[in-house]
Design a protein around this motif. Sequence first.
Motif, PDB file in Angstrom:
ATOM      1  N   ARG A  69       0.835  -1.206   0.000  1.00 63.60           N
ATOM      2  CA  ARG A  69       0.000   0.000   0.000  1.00 63.60           C
ATOM      3  C   ARG A  69       0.871   1.258   0.000  1.00 63.60           C
ATOM      4  O   ARG A  69       0.588   2.231  -0.702  1.00 63.60           O
ATOM      5  N   LYS A  70       1.943   1.265   0.768  1.00 63.31           N
ATOM      6  CA  LYS A  70       2.825   2.430   0.833  1.00 63.31           C
ATOM      7  C   LYS A  70       3.462   2.694  -0.527  1.00 63.31           C
ATOM      8  O   LYS A  70       3.498   3.829  -1.001  1.00 63.31           O
ATOM      9  N   ASP A  71       3.962   1.643  -1.179  1.00 63.11           N
ATOM     10  CA  ASP A  71       4.554   1.794  -2.505  1.00 63.11           C
ATOM     11  C   ASP A  71       3.515   2.264  -3.517  1.00 63.11           C
ATOM     12  O   ASP A  71       3.776   3.113  -4.357  1.00 63.11           O
ATOM     13  N   TYR A  72       2.332   1.678  -3.442  1.00 61.55           N
ATOM     14  CA  TYR A  72       1.261   2.016  -4.380  1.00 61.55           C
ATOM     15  C   TYR A  72       0.879   3.486  -4.270  1.00 61.55           C
ATOM     16  O   TYR A  72       0.766   4.187  -5.266  1.00 61.55           O
ATOM     17  N   THR A  73       0.697   3.969  -3.045  1.00 62.61           N
ATOM     18  CA  THR A  73       0.300   5.360  -2.870  1.00 62.61           C
ATOM     19  C   THR A  73       1.433   6.321  -3.218  1.00 62.61           C
ATOM     20  O   THR A  73       1.179   7.465  -3.575  1.00 62.61           O
ATOM     21  N   ALA A  74       2.678   5.856  -3.127  1.00 61.86           N
ATOM     22  CA  ALA A  74       3.807   6.714  -3.493  1.00 61.86           C
ATOM     23  C   ALA A  74       3.944   6.859  -5.008  1.00 61.86           C
ATOM     24  O   ALA A  74       4.263   7.935  -5.509  1.00 61.86           O
ATOM     25  N   TRP A  75       3.705   5.799  -5.761  1.00 66.38           N
ATOM     26  CA  TRP A  75       3.929   5.806  -7.208  1.00 66.38           C
ATOM     27  C   TRP A  75       2.690   6.066  -8.037  1.00 66.38           C
ATOM     28  O   TRP A  75       2.785   6.518  -9.185  1.00 66.38           O
ATOM     29  N   PRO A  77       0.209   8.381  -8.097  1.00 66.41           N
ATOM     30  CA  PRO A  77      -0.046   9.713  -8.673  1.00 66.41           C
ATOM     31  C   PRO A  77       0.869  10.023  -9.858  1.00 66.41           C
ATOM     32  O   PRO A  77       0.426  10.616 -10.839  1.00 66.41           O
ATOM     33  N   ASN A  78       2.124   9.621  -9.789  1.00 65.25           N
ATOM     34  CA  ASN A  78       3.057   9.897 -10.888  1.00 65.25           C
ATOM     35  C   ASN A  78       2.655   9.145 -12.152  1.00 65.25           C
ATOM     36  O   ASN A  78       2.711   9.687 -13.257  1.00 65.25           O
ATOM     37  N   VAL A  79       2.279   7.901 -11.995  1.00 62.86           N
ATOM     38  CA  VAL A  79       1.879   7.091 -13.150  1.00 62.86           C
ATOM     39  C   VAL A  79       0.599   7.638 -13.749  1.00 62.86           C
ATOM     40  O   VAL A  79       0.485   7.781 -14.976  1.00 62.86           O
ATOM     41  N   GLN A  85      -1.383  12.858 -19.157  1.00 64.99           N
ATOM     42  CA  GLN A  85      -0.719  13.735 -20.117  1.00 64.99           C
ATOM     43  C   GLN A  85      -0.792  13.169 -21.529  1.00 64.99           C
ATOM     44  O   GLN A  85      -0.969  13.905 -22.490  1.00 64.99           O
ATOM     45  N   VAL A  86      -0.660  11.862 -21.639  1.00 63.72           N
ATOM     46  CA  VAL A  86      -0.720  11.235 -22.960  1.00 63.72           C
ATOM     47  C   VAL A  86      -2.153  11.267 -23.500  1.00 63.72           C
ATOM     48  O   VAL A  86      -2.373  11.506 -24.685  1.00 63.72           O
TER      49      VAL A  86
END
Length: 136
Positions: A69-75, A77-79, A85-86
């Motif tokens: 969950r920590k990794d998911y919430t960290a990455w 928004p960027n993804v 943008q695309v």
Amino acid sequence: MSGPARSPARPGHTVALSRTRIATFGALCRDCPLRSSCTTCKTGRKLVLHPRDDLLRAARRDWAATGLRKDYTAWRPNVERAVAQVATFRGRRLKLRYRGVTKNHAWLKRRTAALNLRNLISKGLTRRDGAWVLAT
């Protein structure tokens, strides 16, 4: 879930699961103090389990135990920002410009490259002595 289903308000009240993974509490809900927050059904709460409930429970348990969950919430928004943008231009969703997979694939590659270059320039990419340098 192999065993009986328990009432959330009264842990002592259990109901056996049917062959189709359904637990009906029925009369146990009649005088329950949490009935209004648990169900609006006149015949009481009915719990329907997913066919792969055991796998879903294991996945939730692993998700909580490994720190995913920590990794998911960290990455995430960027993804999602990169995908947005695309897929959009000035807040409007882009439509494919061409017929056929080949031309649209080439357009998508060019758009992705342009967006990546724009993002790198905003992070300090410059040209120095004939080479591209990312300012630190």
